[in-house]
Design an enzyme around this catalytic site. Structure first.
Site, PDB file in Angstrom:
ATOM      1  N   ASP A  76       0.858  -1.184   0.000  1.00  0.00           N
ATOM      2  CA  ASP A  76       0.000   0.000   0.000  1.00  0.00           C
ATOM      3  C   ASP A  76       0.893   1.233   0.000  1.00  0.00           C
ATOM      4  OD1 ASP A  76      -1.876   1.942   0.246  1.00  0.00           O
ATOM      5  OD2 ASP A  76      -2.856   1.113   2.024  1.00  0.00           O
ATOM      6  N   ASN A 103       5.553   0.209 -11.300  1.00  0.00           N
ATOM      7  CA  ASN A 103       4.502   0.516 -12.264  1.00  0.00           C
ATOM      8  C   ASN A 103       3.289   1.229 -11.660  1.00  0.00           C
ATOM      9  OD1 ASN A 103       2.648  -0.286 -14.776  1.00  0.00           O
ATOM     10  ND2 ASN A 103       1.644  -1.052 -12.924  1.00  0.00           N
ATOM     11  N   TYR A 181       0.716  15.827 -10.983  1.00  0.00           N
ATOM     12  CA  TYR A 181       1.021  14.540 -11.618  1.00  0.00           C
ATOM     13  C   TYR A 181       2.320  14.638 -12.412  1.00  0.00           C
ATOM     14  CZ  TYR A 181       0.591  10.453 -14.663  1.00  0.00           C
ATOM     15  OH  TYR A 181       0.823   9.271 -15.339  1.00  0.00           O
ATOM     16  N   LYS A 185       5.850  12.470 -12.030  1.00  0.00           N
ATOM     17  CA  LYS A 185       6.434  11.693 -13.130  1.00  0.00           C
ATOM     18  C   LYS A 185       7.855  12.167 -13.450  1.00  0.00           C
ATOM     19  CE  LYS A 185       4.169   9.010 -12.781  1.00  0.00           C
ATOM     20  NZ  LYS A 185       4.283   7.523 -12.788  1.00  0.00           N
TER      21      LYS A 185
END
Length: 306
Positions: A76, A103, A181, A185
């Site tokens: 988690d 991933n 986001y 990344k």
């Protein structure tokens, strides 16, 4: 856009004797990645939060591939204590670890904090994977030749000019959700760069990838935040999206292709389908990468002590 496929499932070599962990492998691109590793005889761990979905994916992979060496690993990423425990649970099995595919991820979620009080996209996509990888790293090094793959995104190009504004990570109104986001990344790439440099001279190959625009559950955060408008927009966009099978190819390339070793690819950024991509200037900034490393290390240590 990317032309003929440089890499296909058929190009994955036999992985007998190899052990792999794929985070977020109960669905989408992660599931396909775990399935194809298992199909080529790897011992695969499906690392995900939901026991029900994780074990369901394990049984499905076993049925599809005939490989019984597929296991569920509870992970988690919103809880750093759980992340550390998950890695330690794997280490307790006394197995080697040849392939780690980071991933799992969330995208464009409404403002939320993790269990440790970290902005959720940065916390799940970067910080959780940083701790998971660092805890497993001695085993990965001992199992060399080995691979670490960070699943990033073309979205890293949407980070602000400074790359990562550390003082704004936990400020609710400092950045829109898509930019948060993008920052997470970018962090995936910078972490891969830093780790690759630290492992220079060792047979551990660390790289990051962009899977392409893929039709997966990753978009659920957008739908939760923007509702019917997002649902309509995504239904149109998905007409042009890659399938999860195609989306998994680039990370499978980085995780398994003999070319990675033959060409000594380290700290590279790959795009579909196993082609070398172009990083932004921020994603090549060594000073920023080191600043991120120290920030993350200090943050993890602080939260685990709490």
């Amino acid at each position: 856009m990317f032309g003929k496929k440089h890499f296909t499932f058929q190009d994955i070599p036999d992985l007998s004797g190899k052990v792999a962990i794929v985070t977020g492998a109960n669905t989408g691109v992660g599931y396909i990645t775990a399935r194809e590793l298992a199909r080529k005889n790897a011992h695969v761990f499906v690392a995900s939060r939901s026991k029900e979905r994780g074990e369901g994916a394990v049984e499905k992979i076993k049925k599809e591939t005939g490989n019984e060496q597929v296991e569920y690993l509870q992970l988690d990423l919103v809880s750093l204590k759980n992340v550390k425990q998950s890695a330690e649970n794997f280490l307790a099995k006394n197995l080697p670890l040849h392939i780690l595919v980071n991933n799992a991820g969330i995208m464009a979620t409404a403002w939320t904090l993790t269990e440790d009080g970290i902005q959720d996209q940065f916390g799940v996509n970067h910080v959780g994977h940083f701790l998971f990888t660092q805890t497993l790293l001695p085993k990965i090094e001992a199992s060399a030749p080995s691979r670490i793959v960070n699943v990033s995104s073309l979205a890293h190009t949407g980070a602000p000019p400074a790359g990562i504004e550390f003082d704004k990570i936990n400020q609710e109104d400092a950045q829109p959700t898509f930019q948060r986001y993008s920052v997470s990344k970018l962090a995936n790439i910078l972490y891969a760069n830093s780790l690759a440099k630290r492992l220079e001279g060792k047979e551990v190959y660390v790289n990051s990838i962009h899977p392409g625009f893929v039709k997966t559950e990753l978009t659920r955060g957008i739908i939760d935040k923007y509702g019917i408008i997002a649902r309509i927009g995504l239904s149109v966009a998905n007409l042009f999206a890659k399938s999860p099978d195609d989306g998994a190819l680039t990370q499978l390339y980085a995780a398994t292709s003999p070319e990675i070793v033959e060409k000594n690819y380290r700290g590279m950024y790959f795009v579909p389908f196993g082609e070398i991509g172009t990083k932004t200037a921020q994603a090549q900034d060594d000073e920023l990468a080191e600043k991120l490393w120290k920030y993350t290390e200090d943050l993890v240590n602080e939260k685990l002590r709490a």
